[in-house]
Design a protein around this motif. Structure first.
Motif, PDB file in Angstrom:
ATOM      1  N   LYS A 179       0.839  -1.209   0.000  1.00  0.00           N
ATOM      2  CA  LYS A 179       0.000   0.000   0.000  1.00  0.00           C
ATOM      3  C   LYS A 179       0.870   1.254   0.000  1.00  0.00           C
ATOM      4  CE  LYS A 179      -4.178  -1.994   1.802  1.00  0.00           C
ATOM      5  NZ  LYS A 179      -5.305  -1.846   2.700  1.00  0.00           N
ATOM      6  N   GLN A 218       2.071   1.652  -3.549  1.00  0.00           N
ATOM      7  CA  GLN A 218       0.930   2.094  -4.337  1.00  0.00           C
ATOM      8  C   GLN A 218       0.717   3.596  -4.174  1.00  0.00           C
ATOM      9  OE1 GLN A 218      -3.108   1.471  -2.901  1.00  0.00           O
ATOM     10  NE2 GLN A 218      -3.594   0.460  -4.847  1.00  0.00           N
ATOM     11  N   LYS A 231      -5.009   3.038  -9.461  1.00  0.00           N
ATOM     12  CA  LYS A 231      -5.379   1.932  -8.574  1.00  0.00           C
ATOM     13  C   LYS A 231      -6.120   0.895  -9.405  1.00  0.00           C
ATOM     14  CE  LYS A 231      -6.548   2.803  -4.252  1.00  0.00           C
ATOM     15  NZ  LYS A 231      -7.331   3.094  -3.021  1.00  0.00           N
ATOM     16  N   GLY A 246      -7.355  -3.059  -6.069  1.00  0.00           N
ATOM     17  CA  GLY A 246      -6.516  -1.925  -5.693  1.00  0.00           C
ATOM     18  C   GLY A 246      -6.455  -1.703  -4.194  1.00  0.00           C
ATOM     19  N   VAL A 263      -1.443  -1.882  -8.398  1.00  0.00           N
ATOM     20  CA  VAL A 263      -1.470  -0.712  -9.276  1.00  0.00           C
ATOM     21  C   VAL A 263      -1.471  -1.179 -10.724  1.00  0.00           C
ATOM     22  CG1 VAL A 263      -0.326   0.883  -7.696  1.00  0.00           C
ATOM     23  CG2 VAL A 263       1.048  -0.468  -9.265  1.00  0.00           C
TER      24      VAL A 263
END
Length: 125
Positions: A62, A65, A76, A81, A86
């Motif tokens: 995360k 991302q 996303k 996502g 990604v």
């Protein structure tokens, strides 16, 4: 992958993944080309019926991302996502040098510890 752009993308990803141990390529039930290590998916590619661009989605943390979304060129991934995945914004186009590193990091997230150690040791040499 049916289109010329999709085939070219698939070949680039296959070349990157050929450097990584125990990667399997399958086509899933949705028709996506999927790269896995020991049964764990780290890349998904596909071609939608309503899109002129192929899609390329990569497993990420995360935190990764967030950073990729902030820098731009990534979005996303729909449906997954929220797990950190990604997708490359194909309207912008992939930066293959950067994407090579991102794919290698995705592999390390999915690979078992033994393979992570093997890859990291080969890079250190």
């Amino acid at each position: 992958m049916q289109t010329e752009r999709g085939q070219a993308m698939l070949e680039r990803v296959q070349t990157i993944c050929s450097e990584l141990p125990e990667v399997d390529q399958i086509v899933d039930g949705f028709g996506h080309d999927v790269m896995k290590v020991r049964g764990k998916t780290f890349i998904m590619m596909g071609e939608g019926h309503n899109s002129e661009h192929p899609s390329l989605s990569v497993k990420a943390t995360k935190e990764q991302q967030f950073l990729l979304l902030e820098q731009g060129g990534y979005v996303k991934t729909p449906y997954i996502g929220h797990h950190g995945w990604v997708s490359v914004d194909m309207a912008v186009g992939p930066n293959w040098d950067e994407l090579t590193d991102i794919i290698q990091e995705a592999y390390l997230l999915a690979a078992p510890k033994r393979l992570v150690k093997q890859v990291l040791e080969s890079v250190a040499k």
